[in-house]
Design an enzyme around this catalytic site. Sequence first.
Site, PDB file in Angstrom:
ATOM      1  N   ALA A 124     -41.072  38.356  53.827  1.00  0.00           N
ATOM      2  CA  ALA A 124     -41.272  39.242  52.691  1.00  0.00           C
ATOM      3  C   ALA A 124     -40.679  40.563  53.117  1.00  0.00           C
ATOM      4  O   ALA A 124     -41.317  41.306  53.822  1.00  0.00           O
ATOM      5  CB  ALA A 124     -42.758  39.395  52.418  1.00  0.00           C
ATOM      6  N   SER A 125     -39.423  40.829  52.748  1.00  0.00           N
ATOM      7  CA  SER A 125     -38.776  42.050  53.230  1.00  0.00           C
ATOM      8  C   SER A 125     -39.711  43.179  52.880  1.00  0.00           C
ATOM      9  O   SER A 125     -40.038  43.398  51.734  1.00  0.00           O
ATOM     10  CB  SER A 125     -37.403  42.266  52.612  1.00  0.00           C
ATOM     11  OG  SER A 125     -37.510  42.534  51.241  1.00  0.00           O
ATOM     12  N   CYS A 126     -40.184  43.811  53.921  1.00  0.00           N
ATOM     13  CA  CYS A 126     -41.364  44.670  53.845  1.00  0.00           C
ATOM     14  C   CYS A 126     -41.257  45.677  52.706  1.00  0.00           C
ATOM     15  O   CYS A 126     -40.267  46.337  52.549  1.00  0.00           O
ATOM     16  CB  CYS A 126     -41.593  45.374  55.172  1.00  0.00           C
ATOM     17  SG  CYS A 126     -43.278  45.276  55.680  1.00  0.00           S
ATOM     18  N   VAL A 127     -42.332  45.769  51.926  1.00  0.00           N
ATOM     19  CA  VAL A 127     -42.463  46.657  50.773  1.00  0.00           C
ATOM     20  C   VAL A 127     -41.971  48.072  50.938  1.00  0.00           C
ATOM     21  O   VAL A 127     -41.876  48.656  51.850  1.00  0.00           O
ATOM     22  CB  VAL A 127     -43.920  46.728  50.346  1.00  0.00           C
ATOM     23  CG1 VAL A 127     -44.147  45.697  49.288  1.00  0.00           C
ATOM     24  CG2 VAL A 127     -44.831  46.508  51.508  1.00  0.00           C
ATOM     25  N   THR A 157     -38.881  45.012  46.330  1.00  0.00           N
ATOM     26  CA  THR A 157     -39.239  43.907  47.213  1.00  0.00           C
ATOM     27  C   THR A 157     -39.957  42.768  46.508  1.00  0.00           C
ATOM     28  O   THR A 157     -39.882  41.639  46.928  1.00  0.00           O
ATOM     29  CB  THR A 157     -40.159  44.424  48.324  1.00  0.00           C
ATOM     30  OG1 THR A 157     -41.157  45.231  47.709  1.00  0.00           O
ATOM     31  CG2 THR A 157     -39.379  45.241  49.304  1.00  0.00           C
TER      32      THR A 157
END
Lengths: 103, 409
Positions: free
Chosen positions: A100-103, B198
């Site tokens: 999860a490409s970091c927020v 994201t």
Amino acid sequence: MSQKVIAGVTVDVNEEGYFTNPAQWTKDLALAIAAEEGIALTDKHYAVLEFLRERFSKGEALTIRSVGNSGIIDIKGFYGLFPGAPMKKAAKIAGIPKPASCV
Amino acid sequence: MKRLLILGAGTGGTIMANKMRKLLARDEWEITIVDQHKTHYYQPGFLFIPFGMYTRPDVVKPKTSFLPLGVEVIFQEIDRIDGANNHVMLKDGISLRYDYLIIATGTRVVPEETPGLKGPLWHKNIFDFYTIEGATALADFFKTWPGGELVLNIADVPIKCPVAPLEFVMFADAFFVERGVRSKVNISYATPMSGAFTKPRASKVLGALLEEKNINIIPDFYLEKVDNDRKMLVSYDDREIPFDCLVTVPVHKGDAMIGRSGLGDEMDFAKAHKHTLQSDFFPNIFVIGDAGNFPTSKAGSVVHFQADVLTENLMCAIENRPFTESFDGHSNCYIETGFGKGALIDFNYDTEPLPGSFPFPGIGPFGLLKETRMNHYGKLLFRWIYWHILLKGKEMPIDSKMTMAGKKM
Ligand SMILES: Cc1cc2nc3c(=O)[nH]c(=O)nc-3n(C[C@H](O)[C@H](O)[C@H](O)COP(=O)(O)OP(=O)(O)OC[C@H]3O[C@@H](n4cnc5c(N)ncnc54)[C@H](O)[C@@H]3O)c2cc1C
């Protein structure tokens, strides 16, 4: 959640083909998934895959920069091993969920 | 006397000083807070500076105005934390003993991580807006810029306030439209992510908004270096983007002191439990805000929600009880979309931003994941709330836990 047969073995994957149960991963499966992606795995590839699996198991963020800092390979080399989208491809082959490409 | 020591007097440190001073008996507990700077910046205001909507005085106030009586303030750089001996060393050689420690040292931008970024064009054609210096230099540049290739690039994630770069390009669109030169400005958004944001549903909505505004998204662009001679961004897979004005969001790291103290990951973010906020290394050390390696947004709203949890859990630790609070990753961000409108997203570790209304189901007044005028006023109001309510640790009508009420699946 769905299942997929890779190299004769049934594994749990999500819609995009990422493993949902990393424990089902083996080196033979990695070889087969990599072949689907057009990649022939070398020892260097395996070292990166093991590094990612280890970080994942510790709950640490999977980032391209962390691979670059790992001492295994630099970022340019990482792109060389897994061309295009290295982190996504490497995660898929390493049998771990899509980062999860970091927020 | 026992001592609670707080490192960093930014958003998180200031809120915690206010909350804990009310709870800890003054004859038993000393509270000390350390920061290297005397000025408190309202960082969300940096976004408005390049477009002349705010100037420096709108975003600065003295830190001491927000710290309560009965809290000792030391302005000094922190050198390292000695967790094994419960001591913190300051740059000038002073050593502070603590019983409990809160790390609230935030994150910083490190343009030096990318070759050529801080080169000859720095603050001439290359700007950041995550620092007051960058934001004001860019404001001056825009005053006379005739137009050309405007590129916003995110060097790497995680970054502070992941929506700020989106807001920047949408503000830029409105700014150049209003000046009648939009046709001379080509706006691109180059990001290492696969889309505008994201999380999938928000990414779709925000991506469509950018498209509508004729802003070019360049996804999966992972910056290797900046070629100053050719005014070119170069990615690790050898793609190039030309620019006349580059607005960079540089690589973010935690403070180097975290790394020196052996308490962080390789980006110097302090490692801590994402629900309890307790350090992975010492039970009497806690982490709040941007300084931590928490897998949620680095944002003021997150800090505010974490402060409620940390206050509870710190009291549990002090009174030798099991932790009673758990942080769910709650984040709540207003997104400026230009022309007096805004959007709003509300999410946590497990639930992505969804459409709906906020904070009251069916009523709002704010709309989730859609553009409204009210959301824009929400963002403007946030500055007042920040200075007058949030920093002082006062109650707000929003629960620290995310709720599904008012959200549509
Ligand atoms: C352009 C921009 C737009 C933003 N927009 C929004 C928004 O719309 N909504 C939102 O919720 N958030 C927004 N944010 C994010 C928000 O400002 C931060 O997440 C928040 O301020 C973080 O608080 P913190 O306490 O973790 O760190 P900070 O407030 O940054 O405080 C850290 C403090 O630690 C001190 N420090 C660090 N290292 C040392 C050391 N070695 N010695 C001494 N002192 C030290 C620093 O001087 C600083 O005062 C935005 C940020 C930016 C840059």
